[in-house]
Design an enzyme around this catalytic site. Structure first.
Site, PDB file in Angstrom:
ATOM      1  N   HIS A  69     -45.167  22.830 -12.034  1.00 25.90           N
ATOM      2  CA  HIS A  69     -46.240  21.831 -12.027  1.00 25.90           C
ATOM      3  C   HIS A  69     -46.443  21.384 -10.585  1.00 25.90           C
ATOM      4  O   HIS A  69     -45.518  21.449  -9.765  1.00 25.90           O
ATOM      5  CB  HIS A  69     -45.862  20.631 -12.881  1.00 25.90           C
ATOM      6  CG  HIS A  69     -45.849  20.905 -14.348  1.00 25.90           C
ATOM      7  ND1 HIS A  69     -45.819  19.895 -15.272  1.00 25.90           N
ATOM      8  CD2 HIS A  69     -45.869  22.053 -15.048  1.00 25.90           C
ATOM      9  CE1 HIS A  69     -45.817  20.404 -16.495  1.00 25.90           C
ATOM     10  NE2 HIS A  69     -45.840  21.724 -16.383  1.00 25.90           N
ATOM     11  N   GLU A  71     -46.489  18.534  -9.214  1.00 31.86           N
ATOM     12  CA  GLU A  71     -45.542  17.514  -8.768  1.00 31.86           C
ATOM     13  C   GLU A  71     -44.204  18.134  -8.375  1.00 31.86           C
ATOM     14  O   GLU A  71     -43.614  17.778  -7.348  1.00 31.86           O
ATOM     15  CB  GLU A  71     -45.292  16.475  -9.872  1.00 31.86           C
ATOM     16  CG  GLU A  71     -46.509  15.722 -10.315  1.00 31.86           C
ATOM     17  CD  GLU A  71     -47.172  16.349 -11.551  1.00 31.86           C
ATOM     18  OE1 GLU A  71     -47.426  17.571 -11.556  1.00 31.86           O
ATOM     19  OE2 GLU A  71     -47.459  15.609 -12.497  1.00 31.86           O
ATOM     20  N   CYS A  99     -46.202  14.545 -16.620  1.00 34.14           N
ATOM     21  CA  CYS A  99     -45.581  14.814 -17.910  1.00 34.14           C
ATOM     22  C   CYS A  99     -44.132  14.319 -17.891  1.00 34.14           C
ATOM     23  O   CYS A  99     -43.642  13.871 -16.849  1.00 34.14           O
ATOM     24  CB  CYS A  99     -45.633  16.316 -18.196  1.00 34.14           C
ATOM     25  SG  CYS A  99     -44.492  17.272 -17.159  1.00 34.14           S
ATOM     26  N   CYS A 102     -41.996  16.023 -15.069  1.00 32.22           N
ATOM     27  CA  CYS A 102     -42.346  15.570 -13.720  1.00 32.22           C
ATOM     28  C   CYS A 102     -41.963  14.115 -13.501  1.00 32.22           C
ATOM     29  O   CYS A 102     -41.490  13.756 -12.419  1.00 32.22           O
ATOM     30  CB  CYS A 102     -43.832  15.801 -13.470  1.00 32.22           C
ATOM     31  SG  CYS A 102     -44.248  17.563 -13.425  1.00 32.22           S
TER      32      CYS A 102
END
Length: 166
Positions: A69, A71, A99, A102
């Protein structure tokens, strides 16, 4: 059908000025770059002081990595750039609410402040579904500023998924 992102009103924990808007615009540019590579358009920027130390977009598709992701990629790059996994003085700007994975990484990295754009009604772990970053049971809490350029982030996502459906 529910969209992948929606817009929330800010609960600003910190003032939002031109500086914060400029950093979020850089995250939006990273998200657009990711979309051009077939990635879900989420972008992230890590800032320490006045300096951008990492920029990333999702890399799950191109890297065949479920953890890539924006992040996570940005945190890895930032830790390498500063030479420490503890990012105590860092602020993260991300175009969509993180999410659970993260959000947990932000706690573990000791991020000071998170600025995020649009809510994520399907997986948001900062304000929408969970509140991981201000859970008093954890050893670190992250200041949160939601809704920064939220419409822009939500539009990127809506347009991306709209193109996929055509």
């Amino acid at each position: 059908m529910t969209t992948a992102a929606s817009v929330s009103l800010p609960e600003a924990a910190a003032p939002i000025g031109e500086r914060e808007i400029a950093f979020m615009r850089r995250a939006l540019a990273a998200a657009e770059e990711g979309a051009g590579r077939g990635e879900v358009p989420v972008g992230a920027v890590v800032v320490v002081g006045e300096e951008i130390v990492a920029i990333a977009h999702n890399e799950r598709e191109t890297g065949s990595d479920p953890t890539a992701h924006a992040e996570i990629v940005a945190l890895r790059r930032a830790a390498a750039a500063v030479g420490n996994w503890r990012l105590n003085d860092a602020h993260l700007y991300v175009t969509m609410e993180p999410c659970p994975m993260c959000a947990g990484a932000l706690v573990n990295a000791r991020i000071r402040r998170l600025y995020f754009g649009c809510d994520d009604p399907k997986a948001g772990a900062v304000r929408t579904l969970y509140r991981i970053l201000d859970d008093r049971r954890l050893n670190h809490r992250v200041e949160v500023v939601p809704g920064l350029l939220a419409v822009d982030g939500a539009t990127l996502l809506r347009d991306f998924f709209g193109r996929l459906r055509r």
